[in-house]
Write a protein that holds these residues in place. Structure first.
Motif, PDB file in Angstrom:
ATOM      1  N   ASP A  26       0.841  -1.206   0.000  1.00  0.00           N
ATOM      2  CA  ASP A  26       0.000   0.000   0.000  1.00  0.00           C
ATOM      3  C   ASP A  26       0.872   1.250   0.000  1.00  0.00           C
ATOM      4  OD1 ASP A  26      -2.293  -1.533   0.059  1.00  0.00           O
ATOM      5  OD2 ASP A  26      -2.661  -1.228   2.209  1.00  0.00           O
ATOM      6  N   ILE A  27       1.887   1.255   0.851  1.00  0.00           N
ATOM      7  CA  ILE A  27       2.784   2.407   0.945  1.00  0.00           C
ATOM      8  C   ILE A  27       3.513   2.624  -0.377  1.00  0.00           C
ATOM      9  CG2 ILE A  27       4.854   3.309   2.090  1.00  0.00           C
ATOM     10  CD1 ILE A  27       3.861   1.744   4.636  1.00  0.00           C
ATOM     11  N   GLU A  28       4.002   1.548  -0.971  1.00  0.00           N
ATOM     12  CA  GLU A  28       4.714   1.658  -2.243  1.00  0.00           C
ATOM     13  C   GLU A  28       3.794   2.177  -3.346  1.00  0.00           C
ATOM     14  OE1 GLU A  28       6.355  -2.255  -2.722  1.00  0.00           O
ATOM     15  OE2 GLU A  28       7.838  -1.940  -1.140  1.00  0.00           O
ATOM     16  N   MET A  29       2.562   1.726  -3.358  1.00  0.00           N
ATOM     17  CA  MET A  29       1.601   2.189  -4.363  1.00  0.00           C
ATOM     18  C   MET A  29       1.280   3.669  -4.149  1.00  0.00           C
ATOM     19  SD  MET A  29       0.251   1.101  -6.968  1.00  0.00           S
ATOM     20  CE  MET A  29      -1.112   0.661  -7.937  1.00  0.00           C
ATOM     21  N   MET A  30       1.183   4.083  -2.897  1.00  0.00           N
ATOM     22  CA  MET A  30       0.939   5.498  -2.596  1.00  0.00           C
ATOM     23  C   MET A  30       2.098   6.357  -3.086  1.00  0.00           C
ATOM     24  SD  MET A  30      -0.718   5.592   1.162  1.00  0.00           S
ATOM     25  CE  MET A  30      -1.941   4.398   1.602  1.00  0.00           C
ATOM     26  N   GLN A  31       3.327   5.863  -2.921  1.00  0.00           N
ATOM     27  CA  GLN A  31       4.493   6.598  -3.416  1.00  0.00           C
ATOM     28  C   GLN A  31       4.402   6.786  -4.936  1.00  0.00           C
ATOM     29  OE1 GLN A  31       7.547   3.999  -1.763  1.00  0.00           O
ATOM     30  NE2 GLN A  31       8.112   5.568  -0.263  1.00  0.00           N
ATOM     31  N   VAL A  47       4.314  19.862  -1.160  1.00  0.00           N
ATOM     32  CA  VAL A  47       3.335  18.820  -0.808  1.00  0.00           C
ATOM     33  C   VAL A  47       3.899  17.457  -1.194  1.00  0.00           C
ATOM     34  CG1 VAL A  47       1.021  17.911  -1.308  1.00  0.00           C
ATOM     35  CG2 VAL A  47       1.373  20.385  -1.029  1.00  0.00           C
ATOM     36  N   PHE A  48       4.491  17.375  -2.374  1.00  0.00           N
ATOM     37  CA  PHE A  48       5.108  16.139  -2.848  1.00  0.00           C
ATOM     38  C   PHE A  48       6.209  15.677  -1.894  1.00  0.00           C
ATOM     39  CE2 PHE A  48       8.853  14.525  -5.206  1.00  0.00           C
ATOM     40  CZ  PHE A  48       8.369  13.268  -5.554  1.00  0.00           C
ATOM     41  N   LEU A  49       7.102  16.596  -1.536  1.00  0.00           N
ATOM     42  CA  LEU A  49       8.219  16.243  -0.662  1.00  0.00           C
ATOM     43  C   LEU A  49       7.733  15.795   0.714  1.00  0.00           C
ATOM     44  CD1 LEU A  49      10.778  19.037  -1.597  1.00  0.00           C
ATOM     45  CD2 LEU A  49      10.848  16.628  -2.257  1.00  0.00           C
ATOM     46  N   ASN A  50       6.760  16.508   1.262  1.00  0.00           N
ATOM     47  CA  ASN A  50       6.220  16.130   2.574  1.00  0.00           C
ATOM     48  C   ASN A  50       5.582  14.744   2.532  1.00  0.00           C
ATOM     49  OD1 ASN A  50       7.017  18.494   3.816  1.00  0.00           O
ATOM     50  ND2 ASN A  50       5.046  19.497   3.584  1.00  0.00           N
ATOM     51  N   ALA A  51       4.788  14.493   1.506  1.00  0.00           N
ATOM     52  CA  ALA A  51       4.124  13.196   1.385  1.00  0.00           C
ATOM     53  C   ALA A  51       5.140  12.075   1.225  1.00  0.00           C
ATOM     54  CB  ALA A  51       3.160  13.205   0.203  1.00  0.00           C
ATOM     55  N   MET A  52       6.142  12.285   0.403  1.00  0.00           N
ATOM     56  CA  MET A  52       7.155  11.252   0.188  1.00  0.00           C
ATOM     57  C   MET A  52       7.969  10.997   1.460  1.00  0.00           C
ATOM     58  SD  MET A  52       6.663  10.002  -2.757  1.00  0.00           S
ATOM     59  CE  MET A  52       8.120   9.166  -3.347  1.00  0.00           C
ATOM     60  N   VAL A  54       6.869  11.304   4.561  1.00  0.00           N
ATOM     61  CA  VAL A  54       5.996  10.524   5.440  1.00  0.00           C
ATOM     62  C   VAL A  54       5.971   9.066   4.986  1.00  0.00           C
ATOM     63  CG1 VAL A  54       3.588  10.158   6.100  1.00  0.00           C
ATOM     64  CG2 VAL A  54       4.549  12.464   6.156  1.00  0.00           C
ATOM     65  N   LEU A  55       5.793   8.849   3.695  1.00  0.00           N
ATOM     66  CA  LEU A  55       5.704   7.482   3.178  1.00  0.00           C
ATOM     67  C   LEU A  55       7.024   6.727   3.314  1.00  0.00           C
ATOM     68  CD1 LEU A  55       3.484   8.093   0.041  1.00  0.00           C
ATOM     69  CD2 LEU A  55       2.816   7.005   2.201  1.00  0.00           C
ATOM     70  N   LYS A  56       8.123   7.420   3.142  1.00  0.00           N
ATOM     71  CA  LYS A  56       9.433   6.772   3.296  1.00  0.00           C
ATOM     72  C   LYS A  56       9.620   6.295   4.736  1.00  0.00           C
ATOM     73  CE  LYS A  56      14.343   7.422   2.450  1.00  0.00           C
ATOM     74  NZ  LYS A  56      15.387   8.290   1.920  1.00  0.00           N
ATOM     75  N   LYS A  57       9.235   7.130   5.699  1.00  0.00           N
ATOM     76  CA  LYS A  57       9.350   6.752   7.106  1.00  0.00           C
ATOM     77  C   LYS A  57       8.420   5.585   7.420  1.00  0.00           C
ATOM     78  CE  LYS A  57       8.964   8.338  11.857  1.00  0.00           C
ATOM     79  NZ  LYS A  57       8.769   6.973  12.258  1.00  0.00           N
ATOM     80  N   GLU A  58       7.194   5.642   6.939  1.00  0.00           N
ATOM     81  CA  GLU A  58       6.245   4.551   7.168  1.00  0.00           C
ATOM     82  C   GLU A  58       6.756   3.242   6.561  1.00  0.00           C
ATOM     83  OE1 GLU A  58       3.398   4.295   8.904  1.00  0.00           O
ATOM     84  OE2 GLU A  58       3.510   6.373   9.580  1.00  0.00           O
ATOM     85  N   HIS A  59       7.353   3.340   5.385  1.00  0.00           N
ATOM     86  CA  HIS A  59       7.902   2.167   4.705  1.00  0.00           C
ATOM     87  C   HIS A  59       9.012   1.551   5.547  1.00  0.00           C
ATOM     88  CE1 HIS A  59       9.937  -0.167   1.529  1.00  0.00           C
ATOM     89  NE2 HIS A  59       8.743  -0.232   0.972  1.00  0.00           N
ATOM     90  N   GLN A  60       9.910   2.400   6.027  1.00  0.00           N
ATOM     91  CA  GLN A  60      11.024   1.932   6.855  1.00  0.00           C
ATOM     92  C   GLN A  60      10.509   1.302   8.156  1.00  0.00           C
ATOM     93  OE1 GLN A  60      13.783   5.006   7.855  1.00  0.00           O
ATOM     94  NE2 GLN A  60      15.192   3.632   8.887  1.00  0.00           N
ATOM     95  N   ASP A  61       9.550   1.952   8.791  1.00  0.00           N
ATOM     96  CA  ASP A  61       8.971   1.410  10.030  1.00  0.00           C
ATOM     97  C   ASP A  61       8.311   0.065   9.791  1.00  0.00           C
ATOM     98  OD1 ASP A  61       9.827   3.701  11.317  1.00  0.00           O
ATOM     99  OD2 ASP A  61       7.828   4.609  11.445  1.00  0.00           O
TER     100      ASP A  61
END
Length: 70
Positions: A26-31, A47-52, A54-61
């Motif tokens: 899901d995270i990868e698809m959102m990216q 907005v793009f940088l902020n979203a990416m 967040v998603l990078k941190k979620e992916h790592q977690d």
């Protein structure tokens, strides 16, 4: 934008709902979707940088969580 929920709400504004059944996917698809919105000029750079970010941190977690289960 601070959480994955915030990113989901951003995508929802553009009619994009993502649920693959695996949180990591899901995270990868959102990216991918966020990048497409940015490349199309629909969302601003910040907005793009902020979203990416967040998603990078979620992916790592999520990777760390899944490794901890094994």
């Amino acid at each position: 934008m601070r959480t994955m929920y915030d990113v989901q709400q951003l995508l929802k504004q553009f009619g994009t709902f993502i649920y693959v059944g695996n949180r990591l996917w899901d995270i990868e698809m959102m990216q991918i979707e966020i990048r497409e919105l940015y490349d199309s000029g629909v969302i601003e750079r910040q907005v793009f940088l902020n979203a990416m970010m967040v998603l990078k941190k979620e992916h790592q977690d999520e990777l760390e969580y899944q490794e901890g289960l094994n």
